[in-house]
Design an enzyme around this catalytic site. Sequence first.
Site, short mmCIF file in Angstrom:
data_model
loop_
_atom_site.label_atom_id
_atom_site.label_comp_id
_atom_site.label_asym_id
_atom_site.label_seq_id
_atom_site.Cartn_x
_atom_site.Cartn_y
_atom_site.Cartn_z
N LYS A 1 34.59 44.19 43.41
CA LYS A 1 34.01 43.67 42.16
C LYS A 1 33.57 44.80 41.22
O LYS A 1 34.42 45.40 40.57
CB LYS A 1 32.90 42.68 42.48
CG LYS A 1 33.45 41.51 43.32
CD LYS A 1 32.65 40.27 43.23
CE LYS A 1 33.12 39.19 44.19
NZ LYS A 1 33.80 38.08 43.56
N ASP B 1 29.08 43.57 54.12
CA ASP B 1 29.97 43.23 53.01
C ASP B 1 29.15 43.27 51.72
O ASP B 1 28.41 42.34 51.41
CB ASP B 1 30.56 41.84 53.26
CG ASP B 1 31.52 41.42 52.16
OD1 ASP B 1 31.51 42.04 51.08
OD2 ASP B 1 32.29 40.47 52.40
N TYR C 1 31.23 34.61 52.97
CA TYR C 1 32.66 34.71 52.63
C TYR C 1 33.04 36.17 52.61
O TYR C 1 32.37 36.99 51.98
CB TYR C 1 32.91 34.08 51.25
CG TYR C 1 34.36 34.14 50.81
CD1 TYR C 1 35.36 33.47 51.51
CD2 TYR C 1 34.74 34.87 49.67
CE1 TYR C 1 36.69 33.52 51.10
CE2 TYR C 1 36.06 34.92 49.25
CZ TYR C 1 37.04 34.24 49.98
OH TYR C 1 38.35 34.29 49.57
C1 LIG Z 1 31.08 38.95 49.67
C2 LIG Z 1 32.55 38.88 49.38
N1 LIG Z 1 33.40 39.52 50.20
C3 LIG Z 1 34.73 39.51 49.99
C4 LIG Z 1 35.26 38.83 48.92
C5 LIG Z 1 36.74 38.82 48.70
O1 LIG Z 1 37.05 39.61 47.59
P1 LIG Z 1 38.41 39.37 46.77
O2 LIG Z 1 38.26 38.08 46.03
O3 LIG Z 1 38.50 40.58 45.89
O4 LIG Z 1 39.52 39.32 47.77
C6 LIG Z 1 34.42 38.15 48.04
C7 LIG Z 1 34.97 37.41 46.89
O5 LIG Z 1 34.29 36.72 46.17
C8 LIG Z 1 33.03 38.17 48.28
O6 LIG Z 1 32.16 37.52 47.49
#
Ligand SMILES: Cc1ncc(COP(=O)(O)O)c(C=O)c1O
Length: 432
Positions: free
Chosen positions: A269, A241, A149
């Site tokens: 985060k 990511d 994700y």
């Molecule tokens: C690995 C990863 N990338 C991107 C995101 C997206 O972040 P946001 O919820 O701050 O848009 C998340 C959200 O949980 C994530 O776990």
Amino acid sequence: MSGRAAVDSRSAELYRTALGLMPGGVNSPVRAMRSIGRDPIFIERGEGCELVDVDGRRYVDWVCSWGPLILGHASPAVVEAVVAAVRRGTSYGAPTAAEVELAAEVGSRFDSVEMVRMVSSGTEAAMSAVRLARAATGRERIVKFAGAYHGHSDGLLAEAGSGLATQGIPASPGVSAGSAAATTVVPWNDLDSLAAAVADPPAAIIAEPLPANMGLVPPEPGFLERMRSLCDERGSILILDEVISGFRLARGGAQERYGVDADLTLMGKVLGGGLPSAAYGGRADLMQRVAPAGDVYQAGTLAGNPLAMAAGLATLRQLDSAAYERLAELTEELADALAAAAEAPGAAELVQIESAPGLVTPFFSAEPVRDFAGAASCDLDAYGRFCRALLERGVYPPASQFEAWFVSLAHDSAAIEATAAAAAEAFAEAMA
Ligand SMILES: Cc1ncc(COP(=O)(O)O)c(C=O)c1O
């Protein structure tokens, strides 16, 4: 709570009202707890490793806001920093010293991050990094992994079409076929599929180096290294990511742990210390393409927000090598306690405990999970029963088999023991 017993609770009352005001009564889907078959719990406050709900019930919190709260709730250092910052105003729309300090802190942790751009969410970081990769390569197609994700922007909400290395299809109504088609989705830990997907060189491979959005599914030895070398061979950008893994697995995230450098890194985060902040960063020659230094447009009214910068800096300043050692110890203690709890009712052969510093997943699976197909074939109903039983016993787990449990430095042995005692009964209930 689902069922009648809790109909008079304040949570139930708020939920009824919320359902008429917000889609599903919540502002982000997993909070609704539908996938574990119950209604959401409305929270009044957090203290250390605990949540207190609007009915006064306390829970050991293994969600920690889905990752940002590595110091736990209302950590004094963060609260003080944010209070001091808020007295100076909440936002200026102009540069601040705190942004410079945080950018330097990030750069000192990630060897691969020479320059950074703050944004407000992980979604925005991922979307912006993909744009930059497309601009830098002059190519459109990107490659992502099933079960990973990267936020909810159109091109990243794609799922695999039929056949290997084909065009992605929309993973949600409303995602345009064109955006999804520019994404190829391959199974995690599958080298042959990855090689096939990059035969025609893509703009980028985007990956969670330690996927945590299908539960925790580590890369098999050599997988990240091969991803790196394929990007080098094809002239593609490697986007790692680290929104979850960054600042958590180690000082320098998964890149430090696995010894593989990204071209562009996504952060979020922990970076915002519980306030809305995220970032993308990486090689200076790429980042210099971002406006106003370069021609790739990207902007944000609240980007680098002073409260978020203060919270992020206060958080990262606590995260020294002793803190990472402690987090790893606590994680191991939790993983061992869950494994021992699973023994009690004879669930051991049906439960796999996966862990990495700061992250744990109990998979309800007889087999080790190595990709999204494995995660998806877990016994999701049993996980739901397990979670419902934990919540009744004062333990708050992620309400989805596909999310990791987040360990914080506010957790302690007492919290882990309480969780283990609840888990032994909850495993028995889940397997009944
Ligand atoms: C690995 C990863 N990338 C991107 C995101 C997206 O972040 P946001 O919820 O701050 O848009 C998340 C959200 O949980 C994530 O776990």
